[in-house]
Motif scaffolding. Structure first.
Motif, short mmCIF file in Angstrom:
data_model
loop_
_atom_site.label_atom_id
_atom_site.label_comp_id
_atom_site.label_asym_id
_atom_site.label_seq_id
_atom_site.Cartn_x
_atom_site.Cartn_y
_atom_site.Cartn_z
N PHE A 1 -75.75 67.66 -25.48
CA PHE A 1 -76.48 67.19 -26.66
C PHE A 1 -77.26 65.92 -26.35
O PHE A 1 -78.22 65.59 -27.04
CB PHE A 1 -75.53 66.94 -27.83
CG PHE A 1 -74.72 68.14 -28.23
CD1 PHE A 1 -75.26 69.41 -28.12
CD2 PHE A 1 -73.43 68.00 -28.70
CE1 PHE A 1 -74.52 70.53 -28.49
CE2 PHE A 1 -72.69 69.10 -29.07
CZ PHE A 1 -73.23 70.38 -28.96
N GLU A 2 -76.81 65.18 -25.35
CA GLU A 2 -77.53 63.99 -24.91
C GLU A 2 -77.68 64.08 -23.40
O GLU A 2 -76.93 64.80 -22.75
CB GLU A 2 -76.74 62.70 -25.23
CG GLU A 2 -76.15 62.64 -26.62
CD GLU A 2 -76.99 61.83 -27.58
OE1 GLU A 2 -78.06 61.37 -27.16
OE2 GLU A 2 -76.57 61.70 -28.74
N ARG B 1 -75.24 87.65 -28.14
CA ARG B 1 -75.79 88.05 -26.84
C ARG B 1 -74.67 88.26 -25.82
O ARG B 1 -74.89 88.18 -24.62
CB ARG B 1 -76.76 86.98 -26.35
CG ARG B 1 -77.96 86.87 -27.26
CD ARG B 1 -79.06 86.18 -26.56
NE ARG B 1 -80.33 86.48 -27.22
CZ ARG B 1 -81.48 85.93 -26.87
NH1 ARG B 1 -81.52 85.06 -25.89
NH2 ARG B 1 -82.57 86.25 -27.51
N ARG C 1 -70.48 64.40 -25.76
CA ARG C 1 -71.81 64.93 -26.07
C ARG C 1 -72.66 65.09 -24.81
O ARG C 1 -73.51 65.98 -24.74
CB ARG C 1 -72.52 64.03 -27.09
CG ARG C 1 -71.80 64.02 -28.45
CD ARG C 1 -72.39 62.99 -29.41
NE ARG C 1 -73.80 63.22 -29.67
CZ ARG C 1 -74.27 64.19 -30.45
NH1 ARG C 1 -73.44 64.98 -31.09
NH2 ARG C 1 -75.56 64.34 -30.63
N VAL D 1 -69.95 76.22 -22.69
CA VAL D 1 -68.90 75.40 -23.29
C VAL D 1 -68.65 75.87 -24.72
O VAL D 1 -69.51 76.52 -25.32
CB VAL D 1 -69.29 73.90 -23.33
CG1 VAL D 1 -69.40 73.34 -21.93
CG2 VAL D 1 -70.58 73.71 -24.10
N GLY D 2 -67.48 75.55 -25.23
CA GLY D 2 -67.22 75.74 -26.65
C GLY D 2 -67.14 74.36 -27.26
O GLY D 2 -66.71 73.42 -26.61
N TYR D 3 -67.59 74.22 -28.52
CA TYR D 3 -67.64 72.89 -29.10
C TYR D 3 -67.11 72.94 -30.53
O TYR D 3 -67.55 73.77 -31.34
CB TYR D 3 -69.09 72.40 -29.08
CG TYR D 3 -69.37 71.14 -29.87
CD1 TYR D 3 -68.79 69.92 -29.52
CD2 TYR D 3 -70.22 71.17 -30.98
CE1 TYR D 3 -69.05 68.77 -30.23
CE2 TYR D 3 -70.49 70.02 -31.70
CZ TYR D 3 -69.91 68.83 -31.32
OH TYR D 3 -70.16 67.69 -32.04
N GLY E 1 -71.59 83.39 -31.88
CA GLY E 1 -71.98 83.25 -30.47
C GLY E 1 -71.93 84.55 -29.70
O GLY E 1 -72.37 84.61 -28.55
N ALA F 1 -66.83 70.51 -33.73
CA ALA F 1 -67.27 69.22 -34.26
C ALA F 1 -66.20 68.62 -35.16
O ALA F 1 -65.26 69.31 -35.58
CB ALA F 1 -68.57 69.38 -35.02
N PRO G 1 -79.69 72.98 -20.68
CA PRO G 1 -79.56 72.90 -22.14
C PRO G 1 -78.19 73.38 -22.60
O PRO G 1 -77.54 74.17 -21.90
CB PRO G 1 -80.67 73.80 -22.66
CG PRO G 1 -81.04 74.68 -21.53
CD PRO G 1 -80.74 73.91 -20.27
N PRO G 2 -77.72 72.91 -23.76
CA PRO G 2 -76.35 73.18 -24.19
C PRO G 2 -76.02 74.67 -24.26
O PRO G 2 -74.88 75.07 -23.98
CB PRO G 2 -76.26 72.55 -25.58
CG PRO G 2 -77.57 71.97 -25.89
CD PRO G 2 -78.45 72.04 -24.70
N ASN G 3 -77.04 75.49 -24.62
CA ASN G 3 -76.74 76.92 -24.78
C ASN G 3 -76.48 77.61 -23.44
O ASN G 3 -76.02 78.74 -23.42
CB ASN G 3 -77.85 77.63 -25.55
CG ASN G 3 -79.23 77.25 -25.10
OD1 ASN G 3 -79.51 76.05 -24.91
ND2 ASN G 3 -80.10 78.22 -24.91
N ALA H 1 -65.55 78.67 -31.35
CA ALA H 1 -65.82 78.08 -30.04
C ALA H 1 -65.20 78.89 -28.92
O ALA H 1 -65.72 78.94 -27.81
CB ALA H 1 -65.32 76.64 -30.01
N ARG I 1 -66.53 83.24 -27.04
CA ARG I 1 -67.24 83.70 -25.83
C ARG I 1 -66.45 83.42 -24.55
O ARG I 1 -66.98 83.53 -23.46
CB ARG I 1 -68.61 83.03 -25.74
CG ARG I 1 -69.52 83.36 -26.93
CD ARG I 1 -70.93 82.93 -26.66
NE ARG I 1 -70.99 81.54 -26.16
CZ ARG I 1 -71.92 81.10 -25.32
NH1 ARG I 1 -72.84 81.92 -24.87
NH2 ARG I 1 -71.91 79.85 -24.93
#
Lengths: 360, 509, 356
Positions: free
Chosen positions: C55-56, C109, C50, C84-86, C106, C88, C78-80, C155, C158
């Motif tokens: 995220f953290e 844009r 994370r 990265v691809g994530y 994703g 969960a 920031p995560p965006n 994920a 992109r």
């Protein structure tokens, strides 16, 4: 409008009854509460009343006034009365819809058109002669099916800061003029208003009345109830409003909170705006307790009943012969109301006119 | 699970659905009886257009206001580091305990010149925004944090993540809350009447005042019914086949909140502002009138009988509503099918009608077809049951879900009879939900105004009617004690709604 | 994309309140390779993932992805914007969107035409082995394994520099787990994408990863290719995390160790005497004899796992062919094939060492 929502102070009435009973019981004939007059009326009307019955009163009059009447009546006769509160035309139409199975024994109104509606449906019993004899002819219909119990005068409540006394209209019909655009209001949903309109209809005809209603719709402000209208005049929201006199007197006697900035303008010369509306009382033909019901109306129009009215906070005019009204009021002799045949004041026609004008 | 429902139960549920439809049937049949020729001039007149426009305007502005305020506040409560969030949540839900007509009374006490659309919007938004806030906050809280994280990792910024991922998940609570607000606005009489804004609800009462249960009044009611039905249909249509349930089943992790930093000051001030307007104003006004010098017009002897009769009506209506709702809820949960769902929906639909319509319909119907019931206590209780059945149903439903059939089977396998199983397993598990259902109906009855005005038997007075009588005479000090009684009685219901939305994420009504 | 380090983590620490979850983590993932972080639950591995995703925020240390610093000197991308691809744990598919819209989410844009985007989505559907007929379905209409494939496709869409998989198979049932794992491995290989996988399942780590990082209590114990950790674990805990085995008391001397199973050759010479001897079940063979007693036999289909009590009272596990005739109570002899592992400080391990 306000009539439906009026408080039925049954508990207070009961307390008042207790107080009166205690008064009469302990000091015998102090005379203060007018019991001497009471004995006269009850003796004249119906000597034998069944105290076991409970009358149902369809009450469109002010609840505090009727509660006081009922309390005094119960104290004097022992006959209990249950009050159903409503407004003139709701209850009149309700009685008509209920027909001969109506639970009502006695009907009291604020204005006469509602009473006429019930009379025309043939649902009223003739009143006792003794009762009719207590009220002069101008305050009762020739049919003898009901009687006036009180009266209220149409007035224009105005805010002197917004209208100079010299600019006040001489006739209520003047309000149709463009110069009154946005400067006046009324409470067109209420029976009070519709009674005034019925007088106007009788005196000035249908097209003038329809014009006047149209003027209210487009130029005037509409309020929910006369108190709200007077309050708006007081607050300067509107310069003037057509109401009945007693709203002003009642508030003046209390805190003047809603009338400190308000003056009354009484129309003269038998103008429709000077209309004196008669509150009615009648006995239902379907009543299962006609004696007691007749006694109640007799009591209200008798000396005691009229004194309850004069001494109370209702500030309506008394109508019985020789019954003095509340001394705070402008004397009735100084009013110049138009002469109208009470039985000709027509409520369905008025409701249609008001509905067509888009006011309800 | 798919077995056929017992016929006796089905008959009960069918009877309930018919019972709940009586107002609708009454209004419709009145229309048919009178005929179009008599109705046409009453429908096709300028006033109807005016009222329609007024009513729709209010619905639009106030519903939009409630959604904006509810959504914003829910986001602040659930997604930021707002200090004392739990306290603010309770305070922000508190308007649920203040009937709108008391709120209106409070506002014209403070600002006597308030009237018209703007005033009606302000007062109703402040009364009804919790209907949006609570379900939206509950959904926000229940959303899987991984959804937003996944969107962020897919290159989506925080604002676009909210718009593209979070907002679509909030569609159901927003639409549901919005519908609830709109239905309340269509039905609202007391609050709007005091602010001199004519809508269908106020016009029906005005017409009733002039003509009793006349054709004109019934026609107005018919148009209002049409508005309600359009609204309910619209909501179903808009909600569509929204999929917002969590797909996975794992426990949601607590998510990091947005640190407000110095923003905490203006945000807290804003939230405090809403609280001040929503409950500060009513609290001030009621206190003002209670301590007003002329406030000697009320005594315990006057209020106690009113409280007592209100409590009796509330108790009777809540017991009957639960008894009547139980078979329908049971069928809907245990024997799910097109038929049972339709029966359940019928009770909801019929109850989306405003109190004034139900009152008018029952007066019209009883005076014509059921004279012995006319002006009786059973009739007004029937009206309450029709009006508040959905509140009972929602809770009964979840109560019954607490006792799944597998537990029944386990109990039967342990040698218990069907009755013993019902008494020893089902009822204890469902009890909290049943009690909640009763409480909510009970408390709705204590503040019901319009149906009560029309149906109360001679001599019966409730807190709402007495409050209304006093305010209509501009006797504000005299109204204050009744306002206090209603607020006190409504507080447990508000608390219950807050708790339900907080711990189960369930919506209501 | 460069073929240098796709992920560079240096000195990362993270505490939640007073609980220190990560303590000075270093990790390098070469481009186009897969690294698995393996550890027991609560060891901090998900927190590390994370932190990498953004995220953290870490308390200290630096993270760079594809040579770009995303965390360090008080700044955090920031995560965006981390590229990265994530994926969960349970996929976190957007329930209001169908499969295609989820995968294409994703790409809003992405600098490409609508047609290119559409064909990219179709390509991904194929890549992860989804039936084309599922493309218009909503997430709730898919099985768990299918949901995870969509999540991976989403994920990958992109072409991120780094894909992060957070226990992606843990919520699946046993049969779906293997097939999904195979499909995911194939897709990752085909895309040639750098991957960081977090798992507590050693078979997942061994099957997918070029490099395995064993994490215990917020620190890496050993970072090496899977087979190396399997064969040469740095300590007993690493040995156990990478597969089953029995532990016996022994005394080491040079290249040999003496234990209840006799004198066994060591994989590496031991600089200590008191030793914990670690023996994998497949090294243990069973012969006719009376020295030991079979206490239990678990029939696993293709093979059997037998627990055998030695004269010392210690218990050793043996993996046998499924057809082997052996039952609890049988008397047998036990031998060990190949070299064994020995770790120091047996005493510290105490009674725990007795259980296999």
């Amino acid at each position: 409008m306000h009539a439906l929502s009026k408080r039925a102070l049954a508990p207070i009435a009961a307390l008042a009854a207790l107080a009166l009973a205690a008064c009469g019981g302990s000091s015998g004939g102090s005379g203060e509460t007018g019991s001497s007059g009471g004995t006269e009326t009850s003796a004249g009307a119906t000597p034998t009343l069944d105290t076991g019955v409970t009358l149902v009163l369809y009450n469109a009059q002010h609840d505090t006034l009727s509660a006081a009447w009922v309390a005094a009546f119960t104290a004097e006769t022992g006959v209990k009365v249950e009050i159903r509160q409503g407004s003139d035309l709701t209850m009149a139409n309700q009685i008509v819809a209920e027909g001969s199975a109506s639970p009502a024994d006695v009907f009291l109104t604020e204005n006469s058109p509602g009473m006429s509606l019930v009379e025309n449906a043939g649902l009223l019993a003739p009143l006792d002669k003794a009762t009719l004899a207590q009220v002069p002819a101008s305050f009762k219909p020739s049919s003898g099916k009901w009687t006036g119990i009180a009266a209220r005068s149409t007035v224009m409540a105005y805010n002197p800061a917004m209208i100079a006394e010299a600019d006040l209209p001489t006739s209520i019909m003047d309000l149709r003029d463009a110069k009154w655009d946005g400067k006046w209001g009324a409470a067109p949903k209420g029976a009070d208003f519709q009674a005034i309109v019925s007088a106007m209809l009788e005196l000035k005809g249908e097209s003038a009345t329809a014009d006047w209603l149209k003027a209210l719709k487009s130029n005037g402000q509409q309020f929910t109830g006369n108190t709200a209208a007077m309050k708006a005049v007081n607050a300067g929201t509107v310069a003037s409003a057509i109401i009945y006199h007693y709203y002003w007197y009642g508030d003046q006697a209390k805190t003047k909170e809603n009338s400190a900035n308000v003056q009354l303008h009484f129309f003269k010369n038998q103008d429709p705006g000077a209309f004196l509306s008669v509150s009615g009382g009648g006995v239902l033909a379907s009543s299962k307790h006609p004696n007691e019901a007749q006694a109640l109306v007799n009591f209200i129009t008798g000396k005691t009943g009229q004194k309850v009215l004069a001494d109370g906070t209702a500030f309506e005019y008394c109508v019985a012969t020789d019954a003095p009204s509340n001394p705070a009021l402008k004397p009735m002799t100084q009013l110049s109301p138009p002469t109208v045949d009470l039985s000709k004041l027509n409520s369905p026609k008025v409701v249609t006119l008001v509905t067509n004008a888009g006011l309800i | 699970m798919r077995s056929l429902p017992p016929l006796r139960l089905l008959a009960c549920a069918l009877a309930v659905a018919v019972f709940a439809s009586i107002p609708l049937i009454s209004i419709l049949s009145y229309g048919f009886r009178v005929g179009w020729d008599e109705i046409r001039p009453l429908v096709l007149r300028p006033l109807i257009g005016e009222l329609l426009l007024n009513t729709l305007w209010l619905c639009a502005t106030a519903t939009a206001g409630c959604i904006a305020l509810g959504l914003g506040l829910a986001w602040i409560l659930e997604r930021t580091s707002l200090p004392f969030a739990a306290l603010w949540r309770a305070l922000l839900a508190a308007p649920l305990a203040i009937p709108a007509f008391i709120n209106s009374y409070a506002w014209i006490t403070v600002r006597p010149e308030l009237d018209g659309l703007k005033a009606a919007t302000i007062v109703t938004v402040l009364s009804y925004y919790p209907f949006v806030l609570l379900p939206v906050a509950a959904t926000l809280r229940g959303l899987d944090p991984a959804l937003e994280e996944s969107a962020r990792a897919l290159g989506t910024g925080p604002v676009r993540t909210f718009l593209r991922v979070v907002l679509p998940q909030l569609r159901t609570p927003i639409l549901g809350g919005g519908l609830l607000v709109s239905l309340h606005l269509l039905a609202e009489y007391g609050a709007i009447e005091q602010l001199r804004y004519p809508t269908f609800a106020t016009a029906i009462i005005a017409q009733y005042e002039s003509t009793f249960a006349s054709t004109a009044a019934n026609v107005l009611a018919g148009v209002l019914v049409a508005c309600c039905l359009v609204l309910v249909t619209l909501e179903v249509f808009l909600r569509g086949r929204a999929r917002t349930a969590r797909v996975g089943s794992g426990a949601s992790r607590s998510r990091p909140r947005i640190r407000l930093g110095w923003w905490a000051i203006p945000v807290t001030a804003g939230v405090a502002g809403v609280v001040a307007l929503g409950i500060g104003v009513p609290a001030y006004s009621v206190t003002h009138w209670l301590t007003y010098t002329g406030a000697d017009s009320w005594t315990l002897g006057e209020i106690a009988p009113v409280v007592w009769s209100t409590l009796k009506l509330g108790a009777a209506a809540s017991v009957i509503a639960v008894a009547v709702g139980f078979p329908v809820a049971w069928l809907a949960v245990r024997y799910r099918s097109a038929l049972t769902t339709a029966l359940e929906r019928t009770t909801y639909l019929a109850s989306s009608l405003p109190g004034v319509v139900v009152g008018l319909a029952l007066v019209t119907a009883s005076i014509r077809y059921a004279r012995p019931l006319y002006q009786t206590t059973p009739l007004i209780i029937a009206a309450y049951v029709m009006l508040f059945l959905p509140r009972a149903m929602v809770n009964l439903r979840s109560a019954i879900q607490q006792a799944p059939p597998s537990l029944d089977q386990a109990s039967r396998a342990l040698g218990q009879s069907a009755l013993a199983t019902f008494l020893r397993v089902t009822i204890p598990l469902a009890a909290p939900g049943i009690l909640a259902a009763m409480a909510l109906v009970f408390l709705a009855v204590t503040t019901e105004l319009t149906a009560t005005l029309l149906l109360a038997p001679t001599g019966t007075h409730t807190l709402a009617t007495e409050f209304w009588a006093a305010t209509s005479e501009i006797d504000y000090p005299g109204a204050a004690p009744y306002a206090v009684c209603m607020i006190v009685l409504s507080t447990p219901a508000a608390w219950l709604l807050l708790r339900q939305s907080h711990f189960t994420g369930a919506s209501y009504e | 994309m460069n073929d240098g380090a796709a992920l560079e983590v240096r000195g990362i620490s993270k505490s939640f309140g007073r609980l220190r979850v990560l303590d000075g983590i270093d990790l390098t993932i070469p481009g186009r390779t897969t690294t698995a972080i393996l550890g027991p639950s609560g060891c901090g591995k998900t927190t590390l993932l994370r932190l990498v995703a953004g995220f953290e925020r870490s308390d200290g240390g630096t993270i760079s992805i594809a040579g770009r610093s995303v965390q360090g000197s008080g700044r955090s991308t920031p995560p965006n914007r981390r590229d990265v691809g994530y994926v969960a744990q349970e996929g976190a598919l957007f329930p209001h969107l169908d499969v295609r819209a989820n995968i294409g989410f994703g790409l809003a844009r992405w600098p490409a035409g609508r047609k290119a985007k559409r064909s990219r989505v179709e390509q991904l559907i194929e890549l992860v082995g989804l039936d084309r007929g599922h493309a218009a379905r909503h997430p709730h209409e898919l099985s768990g394994g299918q949901q995870q494939r969509v999540a991976l496709a989403r994920a990958l869409a992109r072409r991120p520099s780094l894909v992060l998989l957070d226990e992606p198979f843990s919520s699946l049932d046993a049969s779906a787990r293997v097939s999904t794992r195979t499909a995911v491995a194939a897709a990752l290989r085909e895309e040639g994408v750098t991957t960081l996988l977090v798992t507590h399942d050693q078979s997942e780590a061994l099957a997918l990863a070029d490099q395995v990082a064993v994490m215990v209590a917020g620190r890496f114990r050993q970072v090496a290719p899977g087979p190396e950790i399997y064969l040469r674990p740095i300590d007993l805990e690493c040995a156990r995390l990478l597969g089953a085995g029995s532990t016996l008391q022994g005394r080491a001397a040079g290249d040999w160790v003496e234990c209840a199973l006799g004198r066994l050759p060591l994989a590496d010479s031991a600089p200590f005497t008191s030793a914990a001897v670690f023996i994998r079940p497949e090294q243990v063979t069973v012969h006719s004899g009376t020295a030991a007693v079979v206490t239990a036999v678990d029939y696993l289909g293709a093979d059997k796992l037998a627990a055998i009590r030695l004269p010392s009272g210690e218990v050793v596990e043996a993996r046998l062919a499924g057809t082997a005739a052996l039952a609890a109570g049988d008397q047998v002899d036990v031998r060990v094939e190949g070299t064994v592992l020995a770790f120091a400080s047996l005493d510290a391990l105490g009674a725990k060492a007795n259980s296999g």
